[in-house]
Design an enzyme around this catalytic site. Structure first.
Site, PDB file in Angstrom:
ATOM      1  N   GLU A  28       0.837  -1.204   0.000  1.00  0.00           N
ATOM      2  CA  GLU A  28       0.000   0.000   0.000  1.00  0.00           C
ATOM      3  C   GLU A  28       0.875   1.259   0.000  1.00  0.00           C
ATOM      4  O   GLU A  28       0.574   2.233  -0.686  1.00  0.00           O
ATOM      5  CB  GLU A  28      -0.910   0.023   1.222  1.00  0.00           C
ATOM      6  CG  GLU A  28      -1.966  -1.063   1.229  1.00  0.00           C
ATOM      7  CD  GLU A  28      -2.794  -1.009   2.477  1.00  0.00           C
ATOM      8  OE1 GLU A  28      -3.963  -0.568   2.370  1.00  0.00           O
ATOM      9  OE2 GLU A  28      -2.300  -1.403   3.560  1.00  0.00           O
ATOM     10  N   TYR A  58     -13.309  27.542   0.127  1.00  0.00           N
ATOM     11  CA  TYR A  58     -13.378  26.089   0.008  1.00  0.00           C
ATOM     12  C   TYR A  58     -12.356  25.523  -0.956  1.00  0.00           C
ATOM     13  O   TYR A  58     -12.028  24.342  -0.884  1.00  0.00           O
ATOM     14  CB  TYR A  58     -14.792  25.576  -0.268  1.00  0.00           C
ATOM     15  CG  TYR A  58     -15.537  26.226  -1.395  1.00  0.00           C
ATOM     16  CD1 TYR A  58     -15.332  25.862  -2.714  1.00  0.00           C
ATOM     17  CD2 TYR A  58     -16.503  27.180  -1.123  1.00  0.00           C
ATOM     18  CE1 TYR A  58     -16.049  26.442  -3.739  1.00  0.00           C
ATOM     19  CE2 TYR A  58     -17.231  27.770  -2.146  1.00  0.00           C
ATOM     20  CZ  TYR A  58     -16.999  27.399  -3.452  1.00  0.00           C
ATOM     21  OH  TYR A  58     -17.707  27.970  -4.468  1.00  0.00           O
ATOM     22  N   GLU A  78      -7.581   6.111  10.290  1.00  0.00           N
ATOM     23  CA  GLU A  78      -8.010   6.890  11.451  1.00  0.00           C
ATOM     24  C   GLU A  78      -7.041   8.054  11.692  1.00  0.00           C
ATOM     25  O   GLU A  78      -7.462   9.176  11.987  1.00  0.00           O
ATOM     26  CB  GLU A  78      -8.079   5.996  12.702  1.00  0.00           C
ATOM     27  CG  GLU A  78      -9.195   4.973  12.672  1.00  0.00           C
ATOM     28  CD  GLU A  78      -8.853   3.667  11.946  1.00  0.00           C
ATOM     29  OE1 GLU A  78      -9.618   2.702  12.096  1.00  0.00           O
ATOM     30  OE2 GLU A  78      -7.835   3.601  11.227  1.00  0.00           O
ATOM     31  N   LYS A 104     -11.648   4.623   1.728  1.00  0.00           N
ATOM     32  CA  LYS A 104     -10.542   3.850   1.144  1.00  0.00           C
ATOM     33  C   LYS A 104     -11.173   2.694   0.375  1.00  0.00           C
ATOM     34  O   LYS A 104     -11.264   1.564   0.856  1.00  0.00           O
ATOM     35  CB  LYS A 104      -9.618   3.350   2.265  1.00  0.00           C
ATOM     36  CG  LYS A 104      -8.353   2.691   1.789  1.00  0.00           C
ATOM     37  CD  LYS A 104      -7.463   2.330   2.992  1.00  0.00           C
ATOM     38  CE  LYS A 104      -6.200   1.636   2.542  1.00  0.00           C
ATOM     39  NZ  LYS A 104      -5.353   1.253   3.698  1.00  0.00           N
TER      40      LYS A 104
END
Length: 125
Positions: A28, A58, A78, A104
């Site tokens: 990964e 934004y 997290e 994900k």
């Protein structure tokens, strides 16, 4: 009473996407994969002005999210979610609180899943 001028509104950004190198597996980190982020920024919306300087930009918020996705790798989404929330709060003092969801969709979990996501809400202390 439905609301007052002091009630916070939302600035919502959906589907901010970039390639990140986050995850527990070495593959990964080496190969990277898509991460998609949704942000709800709770702000006091200025509705009597039509000036960008009187609100949260934004575009800057979205660019900050991408910088975190593409930044230093972490093992857990997290942790990434927390970093994004902290960056959003640091961007502009008018952001009272933020809810961040990190998706994900290609998480290697060993079975077919449409998405893995983590959601976190943080506010100013």
């Amino acid at each position: 009473m439905v609301g007052t001028r002091d009630d916070p509104g939302h600035i919502r950004l959906r589907g901010i996407a970039a390639i990140g190198h986050h995850g527990v597996l070495a593959s990964e980190k080496a190969l990277g994969q898509p991460f998609i982020v949704d942000v709800d920024a709770f702000v006091h919306l200025e509705t009597s002005s039509d000036q960008l300087s009187d609100t949260v930009n934004y575009a800057e918020l979205a660019q900050g999210v991408v910088a975190e996705i593409t930044g230093d790798p972490v093992d857990l989404i997290e942790t990434l979610t927390g970093r994004i929330a902290d960056r959003c709060l640091a961007l502009d003092p008018r952001i009272l609180a933020v809810t961040v969801t990190v998706h994900k969709p290609q998480a290697p979990v060993g079975v077919s899943v449409a998405d893995v996501e983590v959601t976190l809400t943080r506010s100013r202390q």
